[in-house]
Design a protein around this motif. Structure first.
Motif, PDB file in Angstrom:
ATOM      1  N   TRP A 119       1.100  -1.261   0.068  1.00  0.00           N
ATOM      2  CA  TRP A 119      -0.046   0.174   0.020  1.00  0.00           C
ATOM      3  C   TRP A 119       0.765   1.283   0.018  1.00  0.00           C
ATOM      4  O   TRP A 119       1.707   1.311   0.761  1.00  0.00           O
ATOM      5  CB  TRP A 119      -1.009   0.116   1.433  1.00  0.00           C
ATOM      6  CG  TRP A 119      -2.241  -0.994   1.275  1.00  0.00           C
ATOM      7  CD1 TRP A 119      -1.894  -2.434   1.289  1.00  0.00           C
ATOM      8  CD2 TRP A 119      -3.206  -1.313   0.438  1.00  0.00           C
ATOM      9  NE1 TRP A 119      -3.002  -3.137   1.139  1.00  0.00           N
ATOM     10  CE2 TRP A 119      -3.795  -2.093   0.655  1.00  0.00           C
ATOM     11  CE3 TRP A 119      -3.982   0.210  -0.176  1.00  0.00           C
ATOM     12  CZ2 TRP A 119      -5.027  -2.592   0.183  1.00  0.00           C
ATOM     13  CZ3 TRP A 119      -5.210  -0.117  -0.634  1.00  0.00           C
ATOM     14  CH2 TRP A 119      -5.845  -1.463  -0.244  1.00  0.00           C
ATOM     15  N   HIS A 120       0.521   2.163  -0.833  1.00  0.00           N
ATOM     16  CA  HIS A 120       1.060   3.563  -0.889  1.00  0.00           C
ATOM     17  C   HIS A 120       0.025   4.497  -0.496  1.00  0.00           C
ATOM     18  O   HIS A 120      -1.125   4.261  -0.927  1.00  0.00           O
ATOM     19  CB  HIS A 120       1.697   3.782  -2.262  1.00  0.00           C
ATOM     20  CG  HIS A 120       3.195   2.871  -2.320  1.00  0.00           C
ATOM     21  ND1 HIS A 120       4.370   2.826  -1.823  1.00  0.00           N
ATOM     22  CD2 HIS A 120       3.098   1.819  -3.125  1.00  0.00           C
ATOM     23  CE1 HIS A 120       5.051   2.056  -1.894  1.00  0.00           C
ATOM     24  NE2 HIS A 120       4.142   1.043  -3.067  1.00  0.00           N
ATOM     25  N   THR A 121       0.148   5.603  -0.793  1.00  0.00           N
ATOM     26  CA  THR A 121      -0.676   7.163  -0.672  1.00  0.00           C
ATOM     27  C   THR A 121      -0.035   8.173  -1.598  1.00  0.00           C
ATOM     28  O   THR A 121       1.157   8.156  -1.691  1.00  0.00           O
ATOM     29  CB  THR A 121      -1.201   7.297   0.757  1.00  0.00           C
ATOM     30  OG1 THR A 121      -2.159   8.382   0.521  1.00  0.00           O
ATOM     31  CG2 THR A 121       0.100   8.152   1.425  1.00  0.00           C
ATOM     32  N   THR A 122      -0.913   9.043  -2.225  1.00  0.00           N
ATOM     33  CA  THR A 122      -0.807  10.360  -2.768  1.00  0.00           C
ATOM     34  C   THR A 122      -1.247  11.378  -1.958  1.00  0.00           C
ATOM     35  O   THR A 122      -0.882  12.428  -2.188  1.00  0.00           O
ATOM     36  CB  THR A 122      -1.723  10.319  -4.171  1.00  0.00           C
ATOM     37  OG1 THR A 122      -2.822  10.080  -3.960  1.00  0.00           O
ATOM     38  CG2 THR A 122      -1.000   9.057  -5.213  1.00  0.00           C
ATOM     39  N   LEU A 132      -2.180   7.724   8.027  1.00  0.00           N
ATOM     40  CA  LEU A 132      -1.501   6.962   7.205  1.00  0.00           C
ATOM     41  C   LEU A 132       0.064   6.859   7.828  1.00  0.00           C
ATOM     42  O   LEU A 132       0.587   5.628   7.432  1.00  0.00           O
ATOM     43  CB  LEU A 132      -1.178   7.688   5.769  1.00  0.00           C
ATOM     44  CG  LEU A 132      -2.531   7.670   5.166  1.00  0.00           C
ATOM     45  CD1 LEU A 132      -2.572   8.603   3.995  1.00  0.00           C
ATOM     46  CD2 LEU A 132      -3.210   6.483   4.839  1.00  0.00           C
ATOM     47  N   ARG A 133       0.470   7.410   8.506  1.00  0.00           N
ATOM     48  CA  ARG A 133       2.021   7.427   9.105  1.00  0.00           C
ATOM     49  C   ARG A 133       1.662   6.155  10.235  1.00  0.00           C
ATOM     50  O   ARG A 133       2.349   5.375  10.425  1.00  0.00           O
ATOM     51  CB  ARG A 133       2.397   8.701   9.942  1.00  0.00           C
ATOM     52  CG  ARG A 133       3.859   8.531  10.547  1.00  0.00           C
ATOM     53  CD  ARG A 133       4.071   9.814  11.121  1.00  0.00           C
ATOM     54  NE  ARG A 133       4.035  11.106  10.376  1.00  0.00           N
ATOM     55  CZ  ARG A 133       3.643  12.208  10.592  1.00  0.00           C
ATOM     56  NH1 ARG A 133       3.128  12.371  11.589  1.00  0.00           N
ATOM     57  NH2 ARG A 133       3.788  13.180   9.665  1.00  0.00           N
ATOM     58  N   ARG A 134       0.467   6.395  11.344  1.00  0.00           N
ATOM     59  CA  ARG A 134       0.646   5.350  12.188  1.00  0.00           C
ATOM     60  C   ARG A 134       0.227   4.303  11.472  1.00  0.00           C
ATOM     61  O   ARG A 134       0.453   2.825  12.079  1.00  0.00           O
ATOM     62  CB  ARG A 134      -0.891   5.693  13.065  1.00  0.00           C
ATOM     63  CG  ARG A 134      -1.182   4.903  14.078  1.00  0.00           C
ATOM     64  CD  ARG A 134      -2.236   5.694  14.960  1.00  0.00           C
ATOM     65  NE  ARG A 134      -3.635   5.849  14.381  1.00  0.00           N
ATOM     66  CZ  ARG A 134      -4.031   7.070  14.051  1.00  0.00           C
ATOM     67  NH1 ARG A 134      -3.230   8.116  14.377  1.00  0.00           N
ATOM     68  NH2 ARG A 134      -5.079   7.216  13.483  1.00  0.00           N
ATOM     69  N   MET A 135      -0.737   3.886  10.465  1.00  0.00           N
ATOM     70  CA  MET A 135      -0.777   2.579   9.797  1.00  0.00           C
ATOM     71  C   MET A 135       0.536   2.143   8.755  1.00  0.00           C
ATOM     72  O   MET A 135       0.280   1.238   7.943  1.00  0.00           O
ATOM     73  CB  MET A 135      -2.206   2.691   8.758  1.00  0.00           C
ATOM     74  CG  MET A 135      -3.218   2.895   9.720  1.00  0.00           C
ATOM     75  SD  MET A 135      -3.776   1.411  10.799  1.00  0.00           S
ATOM     76  CE  MET A 135      -4.004   0.279   9.497  1.00  0.00           C
ATOM     77  N   ARG A 136       1.421   3.135   8.830  1.00  0.00           N
ATOM     78  CA  ARG A 136       2.596   2.836   7.835  1.00  0.00           C
ATOM     79  C   ARG A 136       2.334   2.522   6.408  1.00  0.00           C
ATOM     80  O   ARG A 136       2.967   1.641   5.974  1.00  0.00           O
ATOM     81  CB  ARG A 136       3.590   1.608   8.531  1.00  0.00           C
ATOM     82  CG  ARG A 136       4.162   1.781   9.969  1.00  0.00           C
ATOM     83  CD  ARG A 136       4.957   0.690  10.385  1.00  0.00           C
ATOM     84  NE  ARG A 136       5.597   0.879  11.666  1.00  0.00           N
ATOM     85  CZ  ARG A 136       5.280   0.461  12.850  1.00  0.00           C
ATOM     86  NH1 ARG A 136       4.099  -0.229  13.050  1.00  0.00           N
ATOM     87  NH2 ARG A 136       5.753   0.985  13.763  1.00  0.00           N
ATOM     88  N   VAL A 137       1.881   3.377   6.002  1.00  0.00           N
ATOM     89  CA  VAL A 137       1.608   3.743   4.561  1.00  0.00           C
ATOM     90  C   VAL A 137       2.295   4.720   3.953  1.00  0.00           C
ATOM     91  O   VAL A 137       2.254   5.938   4.321  1.00  0.00           O
ATOM     92  CB  VAL A 137      -0.077   4.052   4.246  1.00  0.00           C
ATOM     93  CG1 VAL A 137      -0.366   3.991   2.741  1.00  0.00           C
ATOM     94  CG2 VAL A 137      -0.825   2.952   4.785  1.00  0.00           C
ATOM     95  N   PRO A 138       3.436   4.540   3.137  1.00  0.00           N
ATOM     96  CA  PRO A 138       4.361   5.445   2.760  1.00  0.00           C
ATOM     97  C   PRO A 138       3.729   6.243   1.525  1.00  0.00           C
ATOM     98  O   PRO A 138       2.867   5.989   0.759  1.00  0.00           O
ATOM     99  CB  PRO A 138       5.749   4.713   2.383  1.00  0.00           C
ATOM    100  CG  PRO A 138       4.982   3.113   1.890  1.00  0.00           C
ATOM    101  CD  PRO A 138       3.824   3.151   3.033  1.00  0.00           C
ATOM    102  N   ARG A 139       4.366   7.500   1.573  1.00  0.00           N
ATOM    103  CA  ARG A 139       3.900   8.287   0.257  1.00  0.00           C
ATOM    104  C   ARG A 139       4.457   7.555  -0.962  1.00  0.00           C
ATOM    105  O   ARG A 139       5.787   7.487  -0.820  1.00  0.00           O
ATOM    106  CB  ARG A 139       4.392   9.927   0.467  1.00  0.00           C
ATOM    107  CG  ARG A 139       3.258  10.464   1.640  1.00  0.00           C
ATOM    108  CD  ARG A 139       3.490  12.219   1.208  1.00  0.00           C
ATOM    109  NE  ARG A 139       3.755  12.722  -0.036  1.00  0.00           N
ATOM    110  CZ  ARG A 139       2.899  12.854  -0.840  1.00  0.00           C
ATOM    111  NH1 ARG A 139       1.510  12.699  -0.754  1.00  0.00           N
ATOM    112  NH2 ARG A 139       3.306  13.536  -2.166  1.00  0.00           N
TER     113      ARG A 139
END
Length: 151
Positions: A119-122, A132-139
């Motif tokens: 998983w990633h995020t924009t 998203l930081r807490r769930m460890r989803v990197p940009r």
């Protein structure tokens, strides 16, 4: 000192009007927790349903957060089975459900539903950054896109 039936003895420093142990609303009263916040957390985990909405395009998906026939939030994401990657493009949760654990529950649900997917995020909004930081989803890196999705 005489006691009558039904009246407990007074503690040191207490008067007959206000016993020492009932001065601040009860000895075991939780002072930092508001009933509203606790109630929203219980609602978020017991009554909010996570419903997969029909896809809008190739790889475009949406997870709806529904409370009694009303959408209270959603998580939009692109999924590519070939690359085994997914990109979270939008997270929206009603303000009354902020800090209730609903965002964490939704992202955990997605991870369980799609095992083996990276998983990633924009997103880089203040509202979703902590989640998203807490769930460890990197940009996702700028300009990096899956070649299998069209846009």
């Amino acid at each position: 000192m005489t006691y009558t039936l039904g009246t407990p003895p007074l503690r040191a420093g207490a008067t007959a009007d206000a016993p020492a142990h009932h001065g601040g609303g009860g000895r075991h009263r939780l002072r930092r927790h508001r009933k509203g916040a606790w109630h929203r957390r219980v609602l978020a985990y017991s009554q909010v349903e996570l419903v997969q909405a029909p896809g809008r395009g190739t790889g475009e998906r949406c997870l709806l957060l529904v409370l009694v026939r009303k959408v209270v939030g959603h998580v939009e994401f692109r999924l590519c089975a070939s690359c085994e990657e997914a990109v979270i493009t939008d997270v929206m949760i009603e303000k009354r459900f902020h800090r209730s654990g609903l965002g964490t529950r939704a992202l955990s649900h997605l991870r369980a539903r799609y095992p083996g997917i990276v998983w990633h995020t924009t997103l880089d909004r203040r509202v979703t950054r902590d989640l998203l930081r807490r769930m460890r989803v990197p940009r996702q890196a700028e300009g990096a896109r899956c070649p299998h999705t069209s846009e």
